[in-house]
Design a protein around this motif. Structure first.
Motif, mmCIF file in Angstrom:
data_model
loop_
_atom_site.group_PDB
_atom_site.id
_atom_site.type_symbol
_atom_site.label_atom_id
_atom_site.label_comp_id
_atom_site.label_asym_id
_atom_site.label_seq_id
_atom_site.Cartn_x
_atom_site.Cartn_y
_atom_site.Cartn_z
ATOM 1 N N TYR A 61 12.806 -0.309 7.658
ATOM 2 C CA TYR A 61 12.083 0.755 7.778
ATOM 3 C C TYR A 61 12.725 1.821 6.637
ATOM 4 O O TYR A 61 11.997 3.000 6.981
ATOM 5 N N ASP A 62 13.417 1.709 6.125
ATOM 6 C CA ASP A 62 13.819 2.548 4.925
ATOM 7 C C ASP A 62 13.029 2.465 3.921
ATOM 8 O O ASP A 62 13.155 3.375 2.903
ATOM 9 N N LEU A 63 12.143 1.375 3.527
ATOM 10 C CA LEU A 63 11.383 0.915 2.533
ATOM 11 C C LEU A 63 10.204 1.509 2.609
ATOM 12 O O LEU A 63 9.601 1.551 3.672
ATOM 13 N N ASN A 64 9.530 1.791 1.610
ATOM 14 C CA ASN A 64 8.072 2.067 1.432
ATOM 15 C C ASN A 64 7.346 1.084 0.698
ATOM 16 O O ASN A 64 7.501 0.762 -0.526
ATOM 17 N N PHE A 65 6.657 0.104 1.638
ATOM 18 C CA PHE A 65 5.897 -1.043 1.134
ATOM 19 C C PHE A 65 4.558 -1.113 2.047
ATOM 20 O O PHE A 65 4.528 -0.790 3.277
ATOM 21 N N LYS A 66 3.877 -2.173 1.680
ATOM 22 C CA LYS A 66 2.714 -2.770 2.451
ATOM 23 C C LYS A 66 3.046 -4.088 2.521
ATOM 24 O O LYS A 66 3.682 -4.725 1.824
ATOM 25 N N GLY A 95 4.783 -3.754 -7.099
ATOM 26 C CA GLY A 95 5.859 -2.896 -7.321
ATOM 27 C C GLY A 95 6.331 -1.806 -6.522
ATOM 28 O O GLY A 95 6.357 -0.754 -6.912
ATOM 29 N N ASP A 96 6.430 -2.173 -5.498
ATOM 30 C CA ASP A 96 7.083 -1.190 -4.400
ATOM 31 C C ASP A 96 8.249 -1.402 -4.048
ATOM 32 O O ASP A 96 9.042 -2.308 -4.489
ATOM 33 N N ASP A 97 8.775 -0.865 -2.980
ATOM 34 C CA ASP A 97 10.270 -0.790 -2.520
ATOM 35 C C ASP A 97 10.768 -2.195 -1.972
ATOM 36 O O ASP A 97 11.758 -2.715 -1.940
ATOM 37 N N LEU A 98 9.820 -3.083 -1.600
ATOM 38 C CA LEU A 98 10.021 -4.408 -0.910
ATOM 39 C C LEU A 98 10.367 -5.476 -2.287
ATOM 40 O O LEU A 98 11.105 -6.379 -2.129
ATOM 41 N N LYS A 99 9.780 -4.932 -3.303
ATOM 42 C CA LYS A 99 9.965 -6.181 -4.432
ATOM 43 C C LYS A 99 11.318 -6.587 -5.053
ATOM 44 O O LYS A 99 11.724 -7.756 -5.035
ATOM 45 N N PRO A 100 12.315 -5.720 -5.013
ATOM 46 C CA PRO A 100 13.703 -5.836 -5.286
ATOM 47 C C PRO A 100 14.228 -6.632 -4.167
ATOM 48 O O PRO A 100 15.309 -7.604 -4.462
ATOM 49 N N VAL A 101 13.836 -6.481 -2.919
ATOM 50 C CA VAL A 101 14.579 -7.105 -1.915
ATOM 51 C C VAL A 101 13.839 -8.590 -2.005
ATOM 52 O O VAL A 101 14.589 -9.516 -1.767
ATOM 53 N N LEU A 102 12.561 -8.920 -2.191
ATOM 54 C CA LEU A 102 12.093 -10.126 -2.547
ATOM 55 C C LEU A 102 12.766 -10.901 -3.573
ATOM 56 O O LEU A 102 13.063 -11.989 -3.390
ATOM 57 N N ASP A 103 13.023 -10.168 -4.759
ATOM 58 C CA ASP A 103 13.753 -10.877 -5.759
ATOM 59 C C ASP A 103 15.153 -11.302 -5.411
ATOM 60 O O ASP A 103 15.687 -12.235 -5.966
ATOM 61 N N ARG A 104 16.177 -10.260 -4.547
ATOM 62 C CA ARG A 104 17.192 -10.860 -4.021
ATOM 63 C C ARG A 104 17.092 -12.090 -3.025
ATOM 64 O O ARG A 104 17.963 -12.863 -3.119
ATOM 65 N N ILE A 105 16.246 -12.006 -2.257
ATOM 66 C CA ILE A 105 15.971 -13.157 -1.301
ATOM 67 C C ILE A 105 15.785 -14.372 -2.065
ATOM 68 O O ILE A 105 16.236 -15.532 -1.617
ATOM 69 N N HIS A 106 14.974 -14.436 -3.132
ATOM 70 C CA HIS A 106 14.776 -15.521 -3.947
ATOM 71 C C HIS A 106 15.931 -16.123 -4.602
ATOM 72 O O HIS A 106 15.842 -17.262 -4.629
ATOM 73 N N ALA A 118 4.646 -7.686 7.807
ATOM 74 C CA ALA A 118 4.320 -7.321 6.382
ATOM 75 C C ALA A 118 5.295 -8.014 5.466
ATOM 76 O O ALA A 118 4.796 -8.777 4.322
ATOM 77 N N LEU A 119 6.569 -8.080 5.572
ATOM 78 C CA LEU A 119 7.679 -8.786 4.909
ATOM 79 C C LEU A 119 7.323 -10.394 4.844
ATOM 80 O O LEU A 119 7.375 -11.143 3.909
ATOM 81 N N PHE A 120 6.926 -10.990 6.131
ATOM 82 C CA PHE A 120 6.606 -12.197 6.277
ATOM 83 C C PHE A 120 5.314 -12.675 5.248
ATOM 84 O O PHE A 120 5.477 -13.674 4.670
#
Length: 212
Positions: A40-45, A67-78, A100-102
């Motif tokens: 909830y600190d991130l801005n994403f859809k 290209g929102d705040d979740l993208k780098p998190v997804l990259d690190r999860i990758h 939304a993350l799912f």
């Protein structure tokens, strides 16, 4: 080794956040580097169904293009080695942010090929942690067991082997008298927080340690 934990609750320092941190401590106890993300600190859809992750020859083939705040998190999860995702249950579902993350995490790897292959070629063990208001016996009778199995099966299919921990009858507030919550016994919930929740914390720690 790197373990990433996602706190999918908007309430920092409460039930879900605490259990996610305990699971992360468990992973750290086995030597894993760790990272905690407060969703909830991130801005994403959620997924916008642009299909760029499936465009042949496209620059985002196999990966989310947003290209929102979740993208780098997804990259690190990758590239991580273990994943922890925690969510309270709101209106019979995971939080909107976790849903939304799912969508974003899994859809980027799904193909519509006849052989049902995925773009994610590794297997990342995952812990799914839920906190909720109902009692443990009600999980089955109210259909939550099927819901939790759905998420577990999806992660097994796309990301890697998943295990589930559910913490029930959680303490929602320090003062129930301030809210229209007369169906609950605030003192009983507080006692459960003091006596039962530590057991859930221990289970979360062990779950996290088992990922590594």
């Amino acid at each position: 080794m790197k373990t990433i934990a996602i706190n999918g609750s908007p309430r920092k320092g409460w039930n879900t956040h605490i259990l996610v941190e305990e699971a992360l401590k468990g992973a750290a106890s086995k030597g894993s580097d760790t990272e905690l993300v407060n969703l909830y600190d991130l801005n994403f859809k959620g997924c916008i169904s642009c299909f760029e992750c499936k465009r042949r020859g496209g620059k985002s083939f196999g990966r989310c293009a947003a290209g929102d705040d979740l993208k780098p998190v997804l990259d690190r999860i990758h590239t991580c080695d273990a994943l922890i995702i925690g969510s309270p249950i709101y209106i019979s579902e995971v939080t909107a942010a976790v849903r939304a993350l799912f969508e974003r995490l899994t859809f980027q790897y799904i193909t519509y090929s006849k052989d049902r292959k995925t773009f994610f070629t590794r297997r990342v063990p995952t812990a799914l942690i839920y906190t909720m208001n109902i009692s443990e016996p009600a999980i089955e009778s109210m259909g939550y067991a099927e819901k939790f199995k759905f998420y577990e099966d999806r992660f097994n299919q796309i990301i890697g082997p998943a295990k589930t921990l559910v913490s029930t009858e959680t303490w929602q507030t320090t003062d129930y008298s301030k809210y229209e919550m007369t169906m609950f016994d605030g003192e009983a919930r507080k006692k459960r927080r003091e006596e039962i929740f530590p057991q859930d914390k221990r289970k979360a720690f062990e779950l996290g340690a088992g990922l590594v």
